[in-house]
Design a protein around this motif. Structure first.
Motif, PDB file in Angstrom:
ATOM      1  N   LYS A  31       0.920  -1.327  -0.100  1.00 32.83           N
ATOM      2  CA  LYS A  31       0.003  -0.023   0.120  1.00 32.83           C
ATOM      3  C   LYS A  31       0.835   1.227  -0.109  1.00 32.83           C
ATOM      4  O   LYS A  31       0.349   2.220  -0.328  1.00 32.83           O
ATOM      5  CB  LYS A  31      -0.854   0.002   1.162  1.00 32.83           C
ATOM      6  N   CYS A  32       2.053   1.194   0.518  1.00 41.06           N
ATOM      7  CA  CYS A  32       2.995   2.500   0.551  1.00 41.06           C
ATOM      8  C   CYS A  32       3.175   2.954  -0.728  1.00 41.06           C
ATOM      9  O   CYS A  32       3.698   2.127  -1.858  1.00 41.06           O
ATOM     10  CB  CYS A  32       4.194   1.890   1.312  1.00 41.06           C
ATOM     11  N   ALA A  33       2.923   4.330  -1.173  1.00 39.46           N
ATOM     12  CA  ALA A  33       3.253   4.777  -2.140  1.00 39.46           C
ATOM     13  C   ALA A  33       4.605   5.642  -2.243  1.00 39.46           C
ATOM     14  O   ALA A  33       4.750   6.418  -2.939  1.00 39.46           O
ATOM     15  CB  ALA A  33       2.087   5.659  -2.381  1.00 39.46           C
ATOM     16  N   CYS A  35       5.278   8.221  -0.637  1.00 41.02           N
ATOM     17  CA  CYS A  35       5.171   9.806  -0.771  1.00 41.02           C
ATOM     18  C   CYS A  35       5.982  10.595   0.374  1.00 41.02           C
ATOM     19  O   CYS A  35       6.154  11.893   0.239  1.00 41.02           O
ATOM     20  CB  CYS A  35       3.605  10.197  -0.522  1.00 41.02           C
ATOM     21  N   SER A  64       5.138   1.656  -6.136  1.00 42.27           N
ATOM     22  CA  SER A  64       5.973   2.800  -6.136  1.00 42.27           C
ATOM     23  C   SER A  64       7.364   2.453  -6.149  1.00 42.27           C
ATOM     24  O   SER A  64       7.868   1.416  -5.757  1.00 42.27           O
ATOM     25  CB  SER A  64       5.673   3.794  -5.294  1.00 42.27           C
ATOM     26  N   PHE A  87      -2.383   7.017   2.726  1.00 47.99           N
ATOM     27  CA  PHE A  87      -2.633   5.986   1.998  1.00 47.99           C
ATOM     28  C   PHE A  87      -3.226   4.535   2.994  1.00 47.99           C
ATOM     29  O   PHE A  87      -3.400   3.592   2.337  1.00 47.99           O
ATOM     30  CB  PHE A  87      -1.790   5.328   0.883  1.00 47.99           C
TER      31      PHE A  87
END
Ligand code: SF4
Ligand code: SF4
Length: 96
Positions: A31-33, A35, A64, A87
């Motif tokens: 799930k980590c983008a 950012c 990502s 997120f």
């Protein structure tokens, strides 16, 4: 008027958490983008972004290029990172 001061974070002077932490932030790497929001908000300054490995990217091309990583030696379990992640990639779990 008094002037403020910016104190630069120095990990070498940070207090080791030891074994008293009750909640631990766990990052869902899918799930980590990358950012960087959690990096900016962690009061201990112990979250970093790292490049994902080629293997990780090969498994899922939609990920990502960067992913967050926490240094648990210094994490106090405050939960700020989980609160600010846009997120919802960080969950606070009870320490085992
Ligand atoms: S705030 Fe969330 S999505 Fe952004 S880098 Fe941190 S864990 Fe990843
Ligand atoms: S729980 Fe608190 S100290 Fe630990 S990584 Fe998240 S913001 Fe930083």
């Amino acid at each position: 008027m008094e002037k403020g001061a910016v104190i630069k974070h120095n990990i070498k002077k940070a207090a080791d958490t030891g074994s008293w932490r009750y909640l631990k932030p766990v990052i869902d790497k899918d799930k980590c983008a990358g950012c960087g929001t959690c990096v900016k908000h962690c009061p201990e300054g112990i979250i970093k972004l790292r490049d994902r490995s080629k293997e990780e990217l090969k498994k899922n091309g939609k990920l990502s290029k960067k992913v967050a990583e926490i240094d648990y030696s210094f994490c106090k379990g405050c939960g700020v990172c989980a609160q600010v992640c846009p997120f919802k990639a960080i969950k606070m779990e009870k320490e085992k």
